[in-house]
Scaffold this motif. Structure first.
Motif, mmCIF file in Angstrom:
data_model
loop_
_atom_site.group_PDB
_atom_site.id
_atom_site.type_symbol
_atom_site.label_atom_id
_atom_site.label_comp_id
_atom_site.label_asym_id
_atom_site.label_seq_id
_atom_site.Cartn_x
_atom_site.Cartn_y
_atom_site.Cartn_z
ATOM 1 N N ARG A 266 -6.404 -0.910 4.984
ATOM 2 C CA ARG A 266 -6.787 -2.214 4.417
ATOM 3 C C ARG A 266 -6.592 -2.232 2.905
ATOM 4 N NH1 ARG A 266 -12.100 -4.159 7.893
ATOM 5 N NH2 ARG A 266 -10.897 -4.599 9.775
ATOM 6 N N LEU A 267 -6.917 -1.131 2.277
ATOM 7 C CA LEU A 267 -6.762 -1.081 0.820
ATOM 8 C C LEU A 267 -5.280 -1.128 0.456
ATOM 9 C CD1 LEU A 267 -8.253 -0.845 -1.864
ATOM 10 C CD2 LEU A 267 -8.027 1.618 -1.723
ATOM 11 N N ASP A 268 -4.507 -0.364 1.193
ATOM 12 C CA ASP A 268 -3.065 -0.317 0.926
ATOM 13 C C ASP A 268 -2.448 -1.706 1.101
ATOM 14 O OD1 ASP A 268 -0.703 1.235 0.382
ATOM 15 O OD2 ASP A 268 -0.130 0.858 2.470
ATOM 16 N N HIS A 269 -2.902 -2.395 2.138
ATOM 17 C CA HIS A 269 -2.400 -3.747 2.399
ATOM 18 C C HIS A 269 -2.721 -4.672 1.222
ATOM 19 C CE1 HIS A 269 -2.140 -7.749 4.252
ATOM 20 N NE2 HIS A 269 -1.218 -7.182 5.031
ATOM 21 N N ALA A 270 -3.967 -4.580 0.752
ATOM 22 C CA ALA A 270 -4.390 -5.454 -0.359
ATOM 23 C C ALA A 270 -3.606 -5.141 -1.635
ATOM 24 C CB ALA A 270 -5.884 -5.300 -0.599
ATOM 25 N N ILE A 271 -3.304 -3.873 -1.845
ATOM 26 C CA ILE A 271 -2.548 -3.502 -3.057
ATOM 27 C C ILE A 271 -1.140 -4.122 -2.979
ATOM 28 C CG2 ILE A 271 -1.498 -1.581 -4.347
ATOM 29 C CD1 ILE A 271 -3.810 0.199 -3.273
ATOM 30 N N ARG A 272 -0.539 -3.993 -1.790
ATOM 31 C CA ARG A 272 0.856 -4.450 -1.667
ATOM 32 C C ARG A 272 0.983 -5.962 -1.507
ATOM 33 N NH1 ARG A 272 3.026 -2.867 2.629
ATOM 34 N NH2 ARG A 272 1.296 -1.794 3.605
ATOM 35 N N LYS A 273 0.049 -6.551 -0.738
ATOM 36 C CA LYS A 273 0.228 -7.971 -0.403
ATOM 37 C C LYS A 273 -0.649 -8.925 -1.220
ATOM 38 C CE LYS A 273 3.302 -7.283 2.642
ATOM 39 N NZ LYS A 273 3.340 -6.704 3.908
ATOM 40 N N ARG A 274 -1.746 -8.409 -1.778
ATOM 41 C CA ARG A 274 -2.657 -9.310 -2.497
ATOM 42 C C ARG A 274 -2.766 -8.965 -3.982
ATOM 43 N NH1 ARG A 274 -2.507 -13.487 -0.288
ATOM 44 N NH2 ARG A 274 -4.234 -14.166 -1.604
ATOM 45 N N ASP A 275 -1.826 -8.186 -4.454
ATOM 46 C CA ASP A 275 -1.787 -7.832 -5.878
ATOM 47 C C ASP A 275 -3.083 -7.243 -6.409
ATOM 48 O OD1 ASP A 275 0.742 -8.465 -6.357
ATOM 49 O OD2 ASP A 275 0.367 -10.547 -7.009
ATOM 50 N N LEU A 276 -3.723 -6.464 -5.569
ATOM 51 C CA LEU A 276 -4.961 -5.824 -6.034
ATOM 52 C C LEU A 276 -4.610 -4.781 -7.099
ATOM 53 C CD1 LEU A 276 -7.966 -5.016 -5.891
ATOM 54 C CD2 LEU A 276 -7.429 -3.656 -3.869
ATOM 55 N N ASP A 277 -5.205 -4.951 -8.280
ATOM 56 C CA ASP A 277 -4.883 -4.064 -9.399
ATOM 57 C C ASP A 277 -5.933 -2.950 -9.492
ATOM 58 O OD1 ASP A 277 -4.195 -2.885 -11.763
ATOM 59 O OD2 ASP A 277 -4.967 -4.503 -13.040
ATOM 60 N N LEU A 278 -5.481 -1.706 -9.333
ATOM 61 C CA LEU A 278 -6.432 -0.586 -9.396
ATOM 62 C C LEU A 278 -6.201 0.266 -10.647
ATOM 63 C CD1 LEU A 278 -6.562 0.583 -5.648
ATOM 64 C CD2 LEU A 278 -8.077 -1.000 -6.837
ATOM 65 N N SER A 279 -5.497 -0.292 -11.615
ATOM 66 C CA SER A 279 -5.121 0.536 -12.773
ATOM 67 C C SER A 279 -6.298 0.849 -13.689
ATOM 68 C CB SER A 279 -4.011 -0.148 -13.567
ATOM 69 O OG SER A 279 -4.507 -1.360 -14.094
ATOM 70 N N ARG A 280 -7.433 0.153 -13.476
ATOM 71 C CA ARG A 280 -8.578 0.468 -14.348
ATOM 72 C C ARG A 280 -9.706 1.189 -13.610
ATOM 73 N NH1 ARG A 280 -9.448 -4.919 -17.687
ATOM 74 N NH2 ARG A 280 -8.362 -5.857 -15.929
ATOM 75 N N VAL A 281 -9.340 1.722 -12.439
ATOM 76 C CA VAL A 281 -10.346 2.448 -11.659
ATOM 77 C C VAL A 281 -10.714 3.757 -12.376
ATOM 78 C CG1 VAL A 281 -10.716 3.715 -9.482
ATOM 79 C CG2 VAL A 281 -9.691 1.443 -9.452
#
Ligand SMILES: Nc1ncnc2c1ncn2[C@@H]1O[C@H](COP(=O)(O)OP(=O)(O)OP(=O)(O)O)[C@@H](O)[C@H]1O
Length: 533
Positions: A266-281
């Motif tokens: 689910r997380l991978d999907h959101a990163i690829r399809k919903r532009d979820l930005d995790l660069s500030r994690v």
């Protein structure tokens, strides 16, 4: 296992204030002055300040003699001034030296204190400069300046003392180090990663995820989200569970989400399809890490790890089992990580009384199960089977008996699965038949008994399944049925029993070692009843 080095010997177990001791660090780095010079005096005692002063004054007198003309000093005034400056310098240096000696002694005391605590709580570490374990939750305030709301929440939740994994993992994560931790089932690993996370990150604004927790199942992700919310109560943290809807339609840019809990796909999907930005994690936790890698998610996890691109991110891995292969894989993504093992690696919780029962055949298992319920049914009870088909079959058999039984497996909707979990928690069902989806991380208060109706496929599957009971210091029971077909695979499980002090017949541990660690048996059907029956 701990690799001693000069720096680890000096600073292991201490909280080292780098700013305050910057001068000393520089000296150690250049190697100009060993921190602990070996005393050359026969009595081997380090020279006290008084002794040192005399020795230095002699040296200065010799040095100054070149400025003196016999019987008359041509630079009398200047010399006197220089001498004063020199002696000031000497005193300063002596002060510095005694401060170094004092700090060295403090550091030695810290190492000793840390070692005593680790021995007491059966904590084993490897890594450099590992901070001392916590002695108590109060230390969170005195040593780490923890907010009072968090300490208040801990006491509201009834947590008086940290568990061994919490003592060590919390101090490591708070000191900004990465770690992989292996501690028994039910020993409080969740709090061990949630607490430092809540202490380090600040509740923020929209569109900025600061922490990600990855779990192998949706049920565990939901449970961890709930635990996190309870602990964060009183602060405006956005704690979000990645649901199917969120992963497919979520607008992450406009969402206040500080902490995101998800399963990998689910997380991978959101990163690829919903532009979820995790660069500030800032924090990434892989809970039940061996399962995450084992599920065939290596590439997915790799891409999530890459998406969390903040260079100062702190990653941690937690599980009750940590196979060598996973450890090696984890090392490739972590830097200077500390390895923590509580108790013995890959072993069952010592709070569980374990039994192996020979039931002969599949039919024999059903008889043995009914017999065991007839003798004593002490709910809640979890019954594990090896597939969803078998879960449905066993449910159809038992649903007509006079017990409140429910079932959970991967063919149910998310809501149905959550209902099954909630019903067991609320006491509405007494027996829950489950597949491996419930084996990892699920925390049901007071599960008295786990029954392995189908023999587990590996020692680690066994450890996690039976670990649903005997949690948080309570005792539990685990019964494992085996048939003729399971006999060749008994050895691995029998060894787990032996290492946690349970008795097994000697022939079981003497069985030949098998090459494959996994054991999947084609079994006869449990029941010949159909859905229409
Ligand atoms: N310091 C504490 N004192 C008392 N109870 C605690 C403490 N920390 C955690 N617990 C409780 O212990 C139980 C087990 O904790 P948790 O679920 O974190 O175990 P775990 O080590 O993650 O187990 P698993 O390996 O099965 O995932 C929970 O009910 C939790 O509330």
């Amino acid at each position: 296992e701990e690799k001693p080095s000069l720096s680890s010997a000096l600073f292991a177990g201490t909280r080292f204030d780098r700013k305050r001791f910057a001068g000393d660090i520089a000296r150690f780095r250049t190697g100009a002055q060993p921190a602990a010079p070996a005393p050359a005096t026969p009595d081997a005692a380090p020279p006290g300040p008084e002794k040192k002063r005399k020795r230095k004054s002699k040296a200065n007198a010799k040095k100054n003699s070149k400025n003196v003309v016999e019987g008359f000093s041509v630079f009398k005034g200047a010399e006197a001034k220089e001498a004063t400056e020199e002696s000031v310098e000497v005193v300063v240096r002596e002060d510095e030296d005694s401060a170094v000696v004092r700090r060295r002694k403090e550091a030695e005391r810290e190492i000793e204190r840390a070692a005593i605590l680790r021995k007491r709580y059966d904590i084993h570490i490897s890594g450099h400069n590992v901070p001392a374990p916590l002695e108590s939750f109060e230390e969170l305030v005195s040593r780490y300046d923890c907010d009072s709301y968090l300490v208040g929440n801990l006491s509201k939740l009834g947590f008086q003392e940290p568990t061994p994994i919490q003592r060590q993992a919390i101090s490591i994560l708070l000191s900004g180090r990465e770690c992989f931790a292996c501690a028994p089932t039910g020993s409080g690993k969740t709090l061990a990663f949630l607490l430092p996370m809540l202490m380090k990150i600040k509740p923020g604004s929209k569109g900025c995820v600061k922490a990600v927790i990855l779990c192998p199942t949706r049920e565990l992700a939901a449970q961890t989200t709930r635990e996190c919310k309870k602990l964060a109560k009183g602060r405006k943290f956005g704690v979000k569970l990645m649901t199917k809807d969120l992963s497919q339609d979520g607008n992450f840019k406009d969402m206040h989400c500080d902490i995101l809990v998800s399963t990998p796909l689910r997380l991978d999907h959101a990163i690829r399809k919903r532009d979820l930005d995790l660069s500030r994690v800032e924090y990434l936790v892989l809970d039940e890490s061996d399962k995450l890698f084992e599920l065939g998610f290596v590439e997915v996890i790799d891409s999530i790890v890459k998406a969390c691109s903040n260079p100062s991110i702190i990653r941690s891995l937690f599980s009750a089992t940590l196979p060598e292969t996973i450890e090696a894989l984890a090392r490739t993504i972590m830097h200077d990580a500390v390895r923590i093992i509580v108790g013995r690696k890959n072993s069952a919780s010592s709070m569980i009384k374990q039994k192996l029962i020979f039931a002969g055949t599949e039919r024999g298992k059903l008889i043995a199960l009914r017999q065991s319920f007839a003798e004593s049914l002490n709910p809640p009870v979890l019954v594990f089977v090896q597939s969803k088909e078998r879960a449905k079959e066993l449910y159809r058999e038992l649903v007509y008996d006079d017990i409140r039984v429910d079932v959970i497996h991967g063919d149910l909707t998310e809501e149905q699965r959550q209902d099954a979990v909630d019903n067991l928690r609320a006491g509405k069902s007494w027996v829950l038949i489950a597949t491996e989806v419930l084996a990892r991380g699920m925390d049901f208060k007071g599960v008295n008994c786990v029954i392995n109706y189908d023999f587990p496929e590996s020692a680690s599957a066994y450890i996690h399944r039976i670990g649903r009971s005997g949690r948080a210091g309570r005792s539990g029971e685990a019964i494992t049925f085996f048939t003729e077909e399971d006999k060749p695979f008994l050895r691995n499980i029998a060894n787990v029993l032996v290492s946690s002090g349970c008795e097994v017949p000697s022939w079981m541990v003497a069985l030949p070692k098998l090459k494959s660690r996994k054991h999947r048996v084609d079994r006869d059907r449990i029941s010949f009843l159909t859905d229409e029956d």
